[in-house]
Design an enzyme around this catalytic site. Structure first.
Site, PDB file in Angstrom:
ATOM      1  N   CYS A 118      -7.249 -45.449 -23.454  1.00 33.67           N
ATOM      2  CA  CYS A 118      -7.393 -44.154 -24.123  1.00 33.67           C
ATOM      3  C   CYS A 118      -7.135 -44.310 -25.625  1.00 33.67           C
ATOM      4  CB  CYS A 118      -6.443 -43.135 -23.509  1.00 33.67           C
ATOM      5  SG  CYS A 118      -6.573 -41.482 -24.243  1.00 33.67           S
ATOM      6  N   CYS A 215      -1.810 -39.051 -17.591  1.00 31.00           N
ATOM      7  CA  CYS A 215      -2.067 -37.613 -17.768  1.00 31.00           C
ATOM      8  C   CYS A 215      -2.975 -37.022 -16.694  1.00 31.00           C
ATOM      9  CB  CYS A 215      -2.646 -37.346 -19.155  1.00 31.00           C
ATOM     10  SG  CYS A 215      -4.277 -38.084 -19.464  1.00 31.00           S
TER      11      CYS A 215
END
Length: 378
Positions: A118, A215
């Site tokens: 990410c 997440c």
């Protein structure tokens, strides 16, 4: 030195008011403090938050980032400190660059680290391009890591607080990205200092809990996420001892990780057994005694090198390496095969080295990070 040539706190030879900085705001206390701190110092701050996945489904999930309630929190911080804030919809990019690879890696028996991907493929790539489009001189984040100016360019150093250090997750930051990035919290000694600053600036997120787990993986249940992304992925198979004995059955290789001991469902044996291999093709979970987990030679690829000399300029580098985020660096010899591949020899064996994890390079002494690469089967 003339006042006009003095460097400001972000390293630019101009007043803060003439220095635009984009702050990557996740909605948590760390990035909120960075934004508030720079706004108070008089910088031209622009807050940017990425919507990475369906925040409607994540509104009730505590401990996530880049979801609905976090976007709301970031916006409130921007309003209270008086700087503009933008939300960018990166759901498709995040799906393609991070989530799909996470699922495919897991199905291939690896143990991926999507937070690194990410940073590498979304936050420090597309988001950085957006910052440049906005005319920003630099981009600041709330990561606990330090940037230092060296004789050959910007260097990456561990955070002052070893319990908060995020260097393992930022090893793939390139020299070009490092030139543009700033990490204003890396010098802080404790997280309590960050929260004290949040209270000083009157931020409502001062006592907000830290984000936990990945997440997009609720409660750390990787297998259930993989099953949703790849229906039919949890195909049953055999649990096999390394000597060939069939000890039981499992409900899918995706439910297991290298080094796992608990929850194998094969009790009643005289010795404790650990997962030593995941054979996806034969749908087998291979178990064995703890000593089978010990590894000395680690093949590494996709190397990002942050040294002053070219990676291949030496036959070997004596460094310290970290093969899991939760373990301390240990002495190793890194032997380049090419600019992007190497063989890492640990001076003392490490248990549970798993394909899909990162192998991060550190200076033998001192805080400097020399990059790293991805562990694979070779």
């Amino acid at each position: 030195m003339d006042t006009e040539t003095k460097l400001n706190s972000l390293g630019f030879a101009k007043p803060p008011a003439e220095t635009r900085v984009v702050v990557a705001m996740s909605g948590g206390v760390d990035s909120s403090v960075v934004a508030a701190m720079l706004a108070e110092e008089g910088y031209d701050v622009v807050g940017v938050t990425l919507q990475l996945y369906d925040h409607g489904a994540a509104l009730a999930k505590k401990g996530a980032c880049c979801a609905g309630i976090d976007i709301h929190d970031a916006r409130r911080v921007a309003e209270s400190m008086g700087f503009p804030h933008y939300v960018l919809d990166y759901e498709n990019i995040f799906q393609d660059a991070v989530i799909d690879e996470f699922a495919d890696s897991y199905l291939a028996g690896a143990t991926p680290v999507p937070c690194i991907r990410c940073n590498e493929r979304v936050k420090f790539k597309d988001m950085m391009e957006t910052a440049r489009d906005l005319g920003a001189d630099c981009m600041a984040t709330g990561h606990y890591i330090q940037r230092a100016d060296g004789a050959h360019g910007a260097q990456l150093h561990s955070a002052a607080d070893p319990t908060r250090d995020q260097s393992y997750f930022l090893f793939s930051t390139t020299p070009e990205q490092l030139d543009y990035l700033r990490f204003p919290l890396g010098h802080l000694k404790t997280k309590d200092e960050t929260r004290a600053l949040a209270r000083k600036y009157g931020l409502e997120v001062a006592d907000k809990p830290d984000s936990q787990d990945i997440c997009f993986v609720p409660n750390g249940d990787y297998a259930s996420v993989i099953e949703k992304l790849r229906p039919g992925a949890a195909e049953p198979g055999e649990i096999v001892h390394a000597d060939g004995r069939v000890l039981g059955t499992h409900k899918g290789v995706i439910h297991y990780t290298i080094g796992q001991r608990r929850g194998l469902g094969i009790g009643g044996l005289s010795e404790p057994l650990y997962v030593v291999k995941l054979d996806v093709d034969s749908k087998q979970v291979v178990v064995g005694p703890k000593e089978m987990l010990s590894t000395r030679i680690i093949p590494v690829r996709e190397i990002n090198w942050l040294g002053d000399e070219p990676f291949t300029s030496r036959d070997q580098w004596e460094l310290a390496v970290k093969v899991r985020s939760t373990r301390p660096p240990r002495e190793a010899i890194v032997r380049p095969i090419s600019e992007s591949e190497a063989e890492v020899e640990l001076l003392s064996p490490e248990e549970g080295v798993s394909p899909g994890q990162a192998c991060v390079f550190y200076a033998p002494e001192g805080p400097r990070i020399y990059g790293g690469g991805w562990i694979w089967r070779g």
